[in-house]
Motif scaffolding. Structure first.
Motif, PDB file in Angstrom:
ATOM      1  N   ILE A  10       0.973  -1.489   0.000  1.00 20.16           N
ATOM      2  CA  ILE A  10       0.149  -0.091  -0.086  1.00 20.16           C
ATOM      3  C   ILE A  10       1.114   1.381  -0.244  1.00 20.16           C
ATOM      4  N   TYR A  11       0.452   2.280  -0.716  1.00 20.90           N
ATOM      5  CA  TYR A  11       1.316   3.464  -0.944  1.00 20.90           C
ATOM      6  C   TYR A  11       0.408   4.553  -0.703  1.00 20.90           C
ATOM      7  N   PRO A  12       0.987   5.245   0.131  1.00 25.33           N
ATOM      8  CA  PRO A  12      -0.080   6.578   0.685  1.00 25.33           C
ATOM      9  C   PRO A  12       0.282   7.653  -0.458  1.00 25.33           C
ATOM     10  N   VAL A  13      -0.696   8.468  -1.135  1.00 25.33           N
ATOM     11  CA  VAL A  13      -0.521   9.211  -1.994  1.00 25.33           C
ATOM     12  C   VAL A  13      -1.267  10.807  -1.707  1.00 25.33           C
ATOM     13  N   ALA A  14      -1.870  10.603  -0.629  1.00 24.19           N
ATOM     14  CA  ALA A  14      -2.462  12.006  -0.164  1.00 24.19           C
ATOM     15  C   ALA A  14      -3.072  11.852   1.200  1.00 24.19           C
ATOM     16  N   PHE A  15      -3.432  12.895   1.801  1.00 26.34           N
ATOM     17  CA  PHE A  15      -4.029  13.151   3.001  1.00 26.34           C
ATOM     18  C   PHE A  15      -5.381  13.665   2.837  1.00 26.34           C
ATOM     19  N   ILE A  16      -6.423  13.574   3.725  1.00 25.84           N
ATOM     20  CA  ILE A  16      -7.778  14.396   3.822  1.00 25.84           C
ATOM     21  C   ILE A  16      -7.860  14.715   5.079  1.00 25.84           C
ATOM     22  N   ASP A  17      -8.245  16.005   5.537  1.00 27.06           N
ATOM     23  CA  ASP A  17      -8.445  16.396   6.801  1.00 27.06           C
ATOM     24  C   ASP A  17      -9.317  17.457   6.694  1.00 27.06           C
ATOM     25  N   ASP A  18     -10.413  17.601   7.851  1.00 36.03           N
ATOM     26  CA  ASP A  18     -11.419  18.398   7.808  1.00 36.03           C
ATOM     27  C   ASP A  18     -10.897  19.892   8.446  1.00 36.03           C
ATOM     28  N   ASP A  19      -9.795  20.090   8.854  1.00 30.79           N
ATOM     29  CA  ASP A  19      -9.112  21.191   9.174  1.00 30.79           C
ATOM     30  C   ASP A  19      -8.615  21.816   8.073  1.00 30.79           C
ATOM     31  N   PRO A  20      -9.135  23.220   7.690  1.00 37.92           N
ATOM     32  CA  PRO A  20      -8.702  24.057   6.362  1.00 37.92           C
ATOM     33  C   PRO A  20      -7.446  24.589   6.553  1.00 37.92           C
ATOM     34  N   MET A  21      -6.784  24.750   7.787  1.00 36.85           N
ATOM     35  CA  MET A  21      -5.508  25.298   8.006  1.00 36.85           C
ATOM     36  C   MET A  21      -4.547  24.185   7.465  1.00 36.85           C
ATOM     37  N   LYS A  22      -4.855  22.786   7.225  1.00 40.13           N
ATOM     38  CA  LYS A  22      -3.982  21.911   6.694  1.00 40.13           C
ATOM     39  C   LYS A  22      -3.976  21.763   5.219  1.00 40.13           C
ATOM     40  N   HIS A  23      -5.127  22.224   4.642  1.00 43.83           N
ATOM     41  CA  HIS A  23      -5.217  22.028   3.141  1.00 43.83           C
ATOM     42  C   HIS A  23      -4.100  22.907   2.329  1.00 43.83           C
ATOM     43  N   ARG A  24      -3.676  21.961   1.354  1.00 44.38           N
ATOM     44  CA  ARG A  24      -2.715  22.540   0.470  1.00 44.38           C
ATOM     45  C   ARG A  24      -1.009  22.432   1.141  1.00 44.38           C
ATOM     46  N   GLN A  25      -1.254  22.052   2.289  1.00 45.61           N
ATOM     47  CA  GLN A  25      -0.054  21.705   3.183  1.00 45.61           C
ATOM     48  C   GLN A  25       0.528  20.151   2.527  1.00 45.61           C
ATOM     49  N   HIS A  26       1.900  20.021   2.944  1.00 42.17           N
ATOM     50  CA  HIS A  26       2.626  18.755   2.594  1.00 42.17           C
ATOM     51  C   HIS A  26       3.056  17.986   3.888  1.00 42.17           C
ATOM     52  N   ILE A  27       2.602  16.827   4.116  1.00 39.83           N
ATOM     53  CA  ILE A  27       3.201  16.033   5.128  1.00 39.83           C
ATOM     54  C   ILE A  27       3.929  14.676   4.534  1.00 39.83           C
ATOM     55  N   HIS A  28       5.321  14.536   5.126  1.00 45.03           N
ATOM     56  CA  HIS A  28       5.986  13.516   4.479  1.00 45.03           C
ATOM     57  C   HIS A  28       6.049  13.755   2.917  1.00 45.03           C
ATOM     58  N   ASN A  29       5.778  14.866   2.243  1.00 48.54           N
ATOM     59  CA  ASN A  29       5.798  14.996   0.907  1.00 48.54           C
ATOM     60  C   ASN A  29       4.600  14.734   0.224  1.00 48.54           C
ATOM     61  N   LEU A  30       3.472  14.360   1.064  1.00 53.49           N
ATOM     62  CA  LEU A  30       2.182  13.882   0.542  1.00 53.49           C
ATOM     63  C   LEU A  30       1.239  15.242   0.731  1.00 53.49           C
ATOM     64  N   PRO A  31       0.632  15.678  -0.189  1.00 52.47           N
ATOM     65  CA  PRO A  31      -0.519  16.936  -0.278  1.00 52.47           C
ATOM     66  C   PRO A  31      -1.870  16.455   0.611  1.00 52.47           C
ATOM     67  N   VAL A  32      -2.166  17.563   1.422  1.00 53.80           N
ATOM     68  CA  VAL A  32      -3.587  17.298   2.297  1.00 53.80           C
ATOM     69  C   VAL A  32      -4.337  18.007   1.123  1.00 53.80           C
ATOM     70  N   VAL A  33      -5.187  17.170   0.455  1.00 55.40           N
ATOM     71  CA  VAL A  33      -5.911  17.611  -0.724  1.00 55.40           C
ATOM     72  C   VAL A  33      -7.462  18.135  -0.397  1.00 55.40           C
ATOM     73  N   GLY A  34      -7.647  18.015   0.716  1.00 54.77           N
ATOM     74  CA  GLY A  34      -9.116  18.815   1.114  1.00 54.77           C
ATOM     75  C   GLY A  34      -9.795  18.039   2.425  1.00 54.77           C
ATOM     76  N   SER A  35     -10.965  18.391   2.386  1.00 58.79           N
ATOM     77  CA  SER A  35     -11.947  17.842   3.294  1.00 58.79           C
ATOM     78  C   SER A  35     -12.726  16.750   2.903  1.00 58.79           C
ATOM     79  N   ARG A  36     -13.645  16.396   3.952  1.00 56.63           N
ATOM     80  CA  ARG A  36     -14.446  15.183   3.636  1.00 56.63           C
ATOM     81  C   ARG A  36     -15.145  15.243   2.433  1.00 56.63           C
ATOM     82  N   GLU A  37     -15.458  16.665   1.965  1.00 58.39           N
ATOM     83  CA  GLU A  37     -16.440  16.641   0.826  1.00 58.39           C
ATOM     84  C   GLU A  37     -15.581  16.293  -0.454  1.00 58.39           C
ATOM     85  N   HIS A  38     -14.533  16.140  -0.301  1.00 56.25           N
ATOM     86  CA  HIS A  38     -13.421  15.917  -1.499  1.00 56.25           C
ATOM     87  C   HIS A  38     -12.993  14.407  -1.536  1.00 56.25           C
ATOM     88  N   ILE A  39     -13.638  13.642  -0.525  1.00 56.91           N
ATOM     89  CA  ILE A  39     -12.843  12.318  -0.613  1.00 56.91           C
ATOM     90  C   ILE A  39     -13.310  11.506  -1.809  1.00 56.91           C
TER      91      ILE A  39
END
Length: 607
Positions: free
Chosen positions: A166-195
């Motif tokens: 399994i290879y992680p490619v992105a994060f989803i988080d409901d906190d808007p402050m984390k959107h468009r940020q990167h964690i371990h070079n993986l993007p936070v692509v939006g909140s639950r509406e974007h799943i």
């Protein structure tokens, strides 16, 4: 590479770095040519630095760390070992030569050594993450819901495993402050509406819910959104694992049906329960069954004086006995093989053990099976209950808690009717006995023997189809531990004669349950696995009720437990009807049904 080889290579590399940092410091200080007067000092300083830096690096365990997981702790260790090593080397060199090493050389030596030692360690991690751990064709793309500590830990471990599937490619988080940020070079692509959109665009095969601290209700809401994708759902089980640093890929489990209920853990009055269980002899009938065995597990921590496990099946009693003796070796355990229909044997058990608290969980419960065997249902559920309850009264038990069912309300089945009569027996004894007799009524429990969930899972494992009786059939569901916790809690409220009703939450359509199970198994219902409707079985009804019309409802101090008002039972008439019911057992099914109907007028006599 073996530990010895790795250790030797690191030592050689560090000593080379020490000499390199010192020589470059002297060369830069004297513009490319070291004066002969400083050559001896440089050699002594280099030799001393090699010895002391080796010792400080060894002391701070720089040779015992897995650098592919290097983080802040490793940076601090490098800083301490290099700083202390350089200072000590400077002082020892001065004591040997009685000449001070120029300050500019000291500073250049320090910064070069710090940079090169740290850089050599982290270079391996960078190369590994960038070039060795590459997404392979066999990798399944994963989306992690939760860009917090837990999600970051899981992503880090998944990225570091060379053999991961399994290879992680992105994060989803409901906190808007984390959107468009990167964690371990993986993007936070939006909140639950974007799943759903992210799952489609990124070709997500698995969604990992990494939010162990949120409530079960919030988890159920997240799962509901994720069901709009075709991805398999997995979850981090609980916050405890995160707190104790146990969160690894191995702790990720598949989402189960229990997660879909969305109910938070039961709050129990530990003191109230302990007051009536602690240091008491507790008897559990049906102790080998789903509910009975869980009762044993949850009663034991309250330190009963003795726990008596009574059951008819020797294998199930043996299994729960072995489990209890392993988990609770300090609790005296007694096992009894007995049939509750055997009045003399039950009397013998009560005479021997004198139980102060009785949990009566022994019963025949399978609706269609009892429709075909009504006499056995009556013998066990009615007269078996009568035997145990009267023995509790006769031998002065303090409390008697009977496990009942929502099928006892306006019953359409033999099983439900027999449980309603069992409730009436308990209520009748509760009027005159010093024993506090109560019944606890609840709906279906997930995962119990014969319940619909294991049946659906077996059908899915065989490739389908999944059979549902009717598209509109609904049921109330609880988990086994949840139901048992509330049963034990209800026992603390007992005054005598009550029927406690457990809050089962919102009813669930069985067809929706089947659809969810199919999706959680990685299939799309109706497309990859069919659902077939087999028709309502004898004794079943489309929906269950928790109260009869005359019972009404009252509240308790617990927000999940309610009291049905006791129904009036004419004692003499009730005893006569019980004798008539017992007499009808020698007749045919029609005669048995008529006897049941006379005792429970709300019984819808259908076959």
């Amino acid at each position: 590479m073996s530990y010895e080889k790795r250790h030797s290579l690191l030592v050689i590399l560090d000593m080379a770095i020490v000499w390199f940092s010192i020589l470059t410091a002297y060369v830069l200080r004297f513009d490319g040519s070291i004066p002969s007067s400083f050559t001896v000092q440089a050699l002594i300083y280099g030799t001393v630095s090699c010895v002391i830096c080796f010792l400080t690096m060894r002391y701070f365990k720089l040779y015992n760390r897995v650098w592919q997981y290097a983080s802040i702790g490793e940076i601090v260790a490098i800083f301490k070992s290099v700083t202390i090593g350089v200072i000590l080397s400077y002082l020892v060199t001065y004591l040997i030569t009685m000449e001070r090493v120029p300050l500019s050389i000291l500073l250049r030596h320090y910064e070069t050594l710090l940079l090169c030692v740290g850089g050599s360690r982290f270079l391996w991690r960078v190369l590994r993450d960038r070039y060795l751990v590459k997404k392979k064709p066999v990798h399944k793309n994963a989306l992690i819901f939760g860009a917090g500590d837990c999600g970051a830990l899981i992503a880090k471990e998944m990225l570091s495993q060379l053999d991961a599937t399994i290879y992680p490619v992105a994060f989803i988080d409901d906190d808007p402050m984390k959107h468009r940020q990167h964690i371990h070079n993986l993007p936070v692509v939006g909140s639950r509406e974007h799943i759903v959109a992210a799952a489609t665009s990124l070709e997500i095969k698995e969604i990992i819910i990494a939010m162990p601290s949120v409530s079960r209700k919030a988890t159920a809401e997240i799962i509901e959104v994720c069901k709009g994708t075709k991805a398999k759902l997995r979850i981090i089980p609980n916050l405890t694992d995160l707190i104790h640093g146990k969160v690894t890929v191995k702790q990720i489990r598949d989402v189960e049906v229990e997660d879909l209920l969305g109910r938070d853990p039961v709050n129990v009055d530990l003191e109230g329960i302990a007051n009536y269980v602690e240091n008491k002899t507790v008897l559990v009938t049906g102790a080998g069954g789903s509910i009975g065995s869980e009762l044993c597990r949850q009663i034991a921590p309250f330190q009963p004086k003795c726990l008596v496990l009574l059951g008819h099946g020797e294998n199930s009693i043996y299994n729960i006995e072995m489990e209890m003796r392993t988990k609770f070796p300090e609790i005296p355990i007694e096992t009894v093989i007995a049939d509750i229909q055997d009045r003399e044997r039950i009397d013998e058990v009560f005479q021997m053990y004198r139980p102060e608290v009785v949990f009566h969980a022994a019963a025949h419960k399978h609706v269609p099976l009892m429709e075909r065997n009504p006499a056995e249902a009556i013998k066990n559920n009615v007269f078996g209950t009568k035997n145990v309850a009267e023995a509790a009264d006769r031998y002065g038990s303090e409390r008697f808690v009977m496990i009942s069912t929502d099928k006892a309300v306006n019953p359409t089945s033999i099983m439900g009717t027999t449980k309603r009569i069992a409730e009436m027996i308990v209520q009748s004894l509760g009027k005159t006995s010093k024993t506090k007799f109560v019944a606890v009524r609840f709906g279906n429990v997930l995962g119990s023997r014969g319940s619909v969930i294991p049946h659906f899972k077996r059908q899915i494992a065989l490739g389908g189809p999944v059979t549902v009786t009717h598209p509109e059939m609904i049921r109330y569901f609880m988990t086994i531990p949840e139901a048992v916790q509330l049963v034990i809690q209800a026992g603390a409220f007992a005054k005598g004669g009550e029927i406690f009703i457990l809050d089962m939450g919102e009813p669930v359509r069985i067809v929706k349950l089947a659809e969810d199970l199919i999706r959680l198994s990685g299939f799309e219902p109706y497309e990859e696995m069919e659902i077939e409707f087999s028709g309502i079985r004898p004794g079943e009804k489309l929906y269950e009720e928790l109260l009869t019309d005359e019972e009404g409802i009252g509240s308790t101090v617990h927000d999940r437990i309610f009291i049905g008002k006791p129904t009036l039972v004419n004692q003499a008439q009730f005893e006569l009807e019980l004798k008539m019911l017992e007499k009808s057992l020698s007749g045919d099914r029609a005669e048995i049904r008529e006897s049941l109907k006379s005792m429970v007028p709300t019984f819808l006599n259908v076959s």
